[in-house]
Design a protein around this motif. Sequence first.
Motif, PDB file in Angstrom:
ATOM      1  N   LEU A   1       6.130  -7.321 -11.404  1.00 36.64           N
ATOM      2  CA  LEU A   1       5.433  -6.176 -10.421  1.00 36.64           C
ATOM      3  C   LEU A   1       4.200  -5.387 -11.121  1.00 36.64           C
ATOM      4  CD1 LEU A   1       7.552  -4.063  -7.997  1.00 36.64           C
ATOM      5  CD2 LEU A   1       5.934  -2.641  -9.963  1.00 36.64           C
TER       6      LEU A   1
ATOM      7  N   LEU B   1       5.493  -4.262  -2.092  1.00 35.43           N
ATOM      8  CA  LEU B   1       5.986  -4.183  -3.774  1.00 35.43           C
ATOM      9  C   LEU B   1       7.216  -2.813  -3.153  1.00 35.43           C
ATOM     10  CD1 LEU B   1       3.265  -3.605  -5.901  1.00 35.43           C
ATOM     11  CD2 LEU B   1       5.038  -5.444  -5.148  1.00 35.43           C
TER      12      LEU B   1
ATOM     13  N   ASP C   1      12.856 -11.124  -3.820  1.00 35.40           N
ATOM     14  CA  ASP C   1      12.362 -10.359  -5.124  1.00 35.40           C
ATOM     15  C   ASP C   1      11.414 -10.802  -5.635  1.00 35.40           C
ATOM     16  OD1 ASP C   1      13.695  -8.094  -3.861  1.00 35.40           O
ATOM     17  OD2 ASP C   1      14.247  -6.824  -5.478  1.00 35.40           O
TER      18      ASP C   1
ATOM     19  N   VAL D   1       7.086 -10.247  -4.753  1.00 38.09           N
ATOM     20  CA  VAL D   1       6.424 -10.159  -5.542  1.00 38.09           C
ATOM     21  C   VAL D   1       5.531 -11.620  -6.177  1.00 38.09           C
ATOM     22  CG1 VAL D   1       7.384 -11.300  -8.053  1.00 38.09           C
ATOM     23  CG2 VAL D   1       6.847  -9.379  -7.806  1.00 38.09           C
TER      24      VAL D   1
END
Length: 168
Positions: free
Chosen positions: A18, A45, A151, A155
Amino acid sequence: MDARDLLLDGYGRIRPALHAVLEQCDDGALTARLDPGANTVAWLLWHLARVQDDHVSEVAGVEQAWTRAGWARRFALPLDDAETGYGFTAEQVGLVRAGADLLGGYYDAVHEDTERYLRTLGGADLDRVVDERWDPPVTLGVRLVSVLDDDLEHVGQAALLAGLLQRC
């Protein structure tokens, strides 16, 4: 390596990825779209952080960093504090406007909460049912892997988008 260490390692991979994306983006790149219906880096994000915050805090039995630590107030988005971005329209995606420092700071807070919770888990904890709305019911282990998977996908999407925007 036990299951807890595996989860800590997996979640630990999100944070540097990230921040690498954020280092590539100025404010314009964070909110740029490849077409009017596309997601933005900022939304991707923010969304991954919101989902992780929402889901992990729920299974941990604690208040989300979003509200507990004042991140909702700092972002000042024209959205309900309960929103995570799930099912957002293109118009709603465009409402998520935030700079790299804010996005990175919020994710860091979520990551720290997640890591703190993961460190409390033993192997048997992962078999606990946390959501009976599904067939079969969702266990803690499945929920944590699902969030991790989501996630990492987001990302990765943000990294691809940031790279494409640098080429345009």
